[in-house]
Motif scaffolding. Structure first.
Motif, PDB file in Angstrom:
ATOM      1  N   ILE A   1       0.841  -1.211   0.000  1.00  0.00           N
ATOM      2  CA  ILE A   1       0.000   0.000   0.000  1.00  0.00           C
ATOM      3  C   ILE A   1       0.875   1.261   0.000  1.00  0.00           C
ATOM      4  CG2 ILE A   1      -1.677   1.378   1.318  1.00  0.00           C
ATOM      5  CD1 ILE A   1      -3.069  -1.151   2.137  1.00  0.00           C
ATOM      6  N   GLU A   2       1.829   1.291   0.955  1.00  0.00           N
ATOM      7  CA  GLU A   2       2.661   2.505   1.024  1.00  0.00           C
ATOM      8  C   GLU A   2       3.523   2.669  -0.226  1.00  0.00           C
ATOM      9  OE1 GLU A   2       6.390   1.546   3.812  1.00  0.00           O
ATOM     10  OE2 GLU A   2       4.462   1.097   4.810  1.00  0.00           O
ATOM     11  N   ARG A   3       3.883   1.563  -0.848  1.00  0.00           N
ATOM     12  CA  ARG A   3       4.673   1.672  -2.086  1.00  0.00           C
ATOM     13  C   ARG A   3       3.807   1.967  -3.309  1.00  0.00           C
ATOM     14  NH1 ARG A   3       8.594  -3.604  -1.462  1.00  0.00           N
ATOM     15  NH2 ARG A   3      10.078  -2.687   0.008  1.00  0.00           N
ATOM     16  N   GLU A   4       2.515   2.077  -3.077  1.00  0.00           N
ATOM     17  CA  GLU A   4       1.549   2.374  -4.143  1.00  0.00           C
ATOM     18  C   GLU A   4       1.604   1.378  -5.289  1.00  0.00           C
ATOM     19  OE1 GLU A   4       1.864   6.512  -5.157  1.00  0.00           O
ATOM     20  OE2 GLU A   4       1.386   7.129  -3.119  1.00  0.00           O
ATOM     21  N   GLU A   5       1.656   0.093  -4.904  1.00  0.00           N
ATOM     22  CA  GLU A   5       1.746  -0.952  -5.928  1.00  0.00           C
ATOM     23  C   GLU A   5       0.379  -1.486  -6.344  1.00  0.00           C
ATOM     24  OE1 GLU A   5       6.177  -2.756  -4.920  1.00  0.00           O
ATOM     25  OE2 GLU A   5       4.434  -3.711  -4.008  1.00  0.00           O
ATOM     26  N   PHE A   6      -0.669  -1.092  -5.628  1.00  0.00           N
ATOM     27  CA  PHE A   6      -2.000  -1.579  -6.006  1.00  0.00           C
ATOM     28  C   PHE A   6      -2.666  -0.651  -7.014  1.00  0.00           C
ATOM     29  CE2 PHE A   6      -2.003  -3.670  -1.647  1.00  0.00           C
ATOM     30  CZ  PHE A   6      -1.888  -4.950  -2.157  1.00  0.00           C
TER      31      PHE A   6
END
Ligand code: C2E
Ligand code: MG
Ligand code: MG
Ligand code: MG
Length: 288
Positions: free
Chosen positions: A35-40
């Protein structure tokens, strides 16, 4: 229970066989940071009225775009997310994202696109599920009437009264409710008549067998009849061929979703689809 196997450049597979702690932990750790890496991302698959071809909504489908492996399909990570409880923050992210998108589409003039969001049983069964949903609505200023929550038959098992009261509250808030993957779980016919839902989604496994087995066709016909008798809309998922679509039309199924009409689309493709089809494919005039 899960085992990861490198099966090429862009892609890995998780086997449900022998437990490999290290691999499970690797996925778990990357999921934790996703989530924090914005992979979704959410991709959107259009849903149509069968008779008129009118667009009725979009199902939001979660995609995990990892730096090292590329897209990992939901079937490979959702079971782990459920097992570890990570589906809770992930599910909130999905709902928030869908709500935000709904507000954006409304501002762009596509006001009546309903977005269907998959809700995991674990998520639904949390005692603060309603609160967390209400918080997301308030935060994003989305309209509940533009969101459909997709639950599966497994949510109701054992807690039928609790399920009914939760679903009723959600409906009072304005949400639409769909029963996903219908026919694959353990729905008792008794509770089908009690559940406050709007729509039944006939599982893809029945649709893929249409026109190949009389028994299967009979079951699909009966699901459609039951849905109509109980005043639910009925949508077929995984429609891939004109023959399947023709059969569904012949038995009065209301709605269709599947590769024949459209694959799930990345947001930019979805926006292009909406802009280009306006005028050709009728956009919704009312929320159905
Ligand atoms: P689902 O909710 O039943 O979603 C429909 C699945 O069928 C999607 O797979 C979609 O891409 C696929 N599909 C649609 N039309 C066709 C077709 O014509 N042919 C074929 N072969 N497949 C078709 P996907 O995106 O891989 O998702 C698989 C499952 O993962 C979903 O099944 C749902 O149970 C779960 N899932 C996806 N996104 C989320 C999410 O945000 N939260 C939760 N809890 N589960 C999700
Ligand atoms: Mg679904
Ligand atoms: Mg389904
Ligand atoms: Mg499903």
């Amino acid at each position: 229970m899960y085992k990861v196997k490198d099966s090429g450049k862009n892609h890995y597979t998780i086997y449900n066989e022998s437990m490999d702690n290290e691999s499970q932990l690797t996925i778990e750790n990357s999921l934790r940071k996703a989530i924090e890496r914005e992979e979704f991302e959410l991709h959107y698959q259009p849903q149509f009225m069968l008779e008129k071809g009118q667009l009725i909504g979009m199902e939001a489908l979660l995609r995990w775009n990892t730096a090292s492996q590329g897209y990992v399909p939901p079937s490979d990570f959702i079971p782990i997310a459920e097992e570890t409880g990570l589906i809770l923050p992930i599910g909130e992210w999905v709902l928030r994202e869908a709500c935000k998108q709904s507000v954006v589409w409304e501002k762009q003039g596509f006001a009546r696109i309903r977005i269907a969001v998959n809700i995991s049983s674990l998520q639904f069964q949390q005692s603060d599920f309603i609160d967390s949903v209400a918080k997301i609505l308030a935060e994003t200023e989305a309209k509940a009437t533009c969101i459909e929550l997709e639950i599966t038959e497994s949510v109701a098992i054992g807690f039928i009264e609790n399920t009914i009261s939760k679903l009723s509250k959600l409906k009072e808030m304005g949400f639409h409710i769909a029963m996903d993957d219908f026919g694959t779980g353990y729905s008792s016919l008794q509770y089908m008549s009690k559940l406050p839902i709007d729509r039944i989604k006939i599982d893809r496994s029945f649709i893929s067998l249409l026109n190949t087995s009389n028994k299967n066709d009979t079951i699909v016909k009966l699901i459609v009849m039951m849905a109509k008798g109980l005043n639910f809309k009925v949508i077929a998922e995984g429609v891939e061929t004109e023959n399947q679509k023709a059969f569904l039309k012949s038995i009065d199924c209301d709605e269709v979703q599947g590769y024949l009409m459209s694959r799930p689309l990345k947001l930019e493709d979805c926006n292009r689809f909406l802009t280009e089809t306006e005028g050709r494919v009728q956009l919704p005039t009312v929320l159905i």
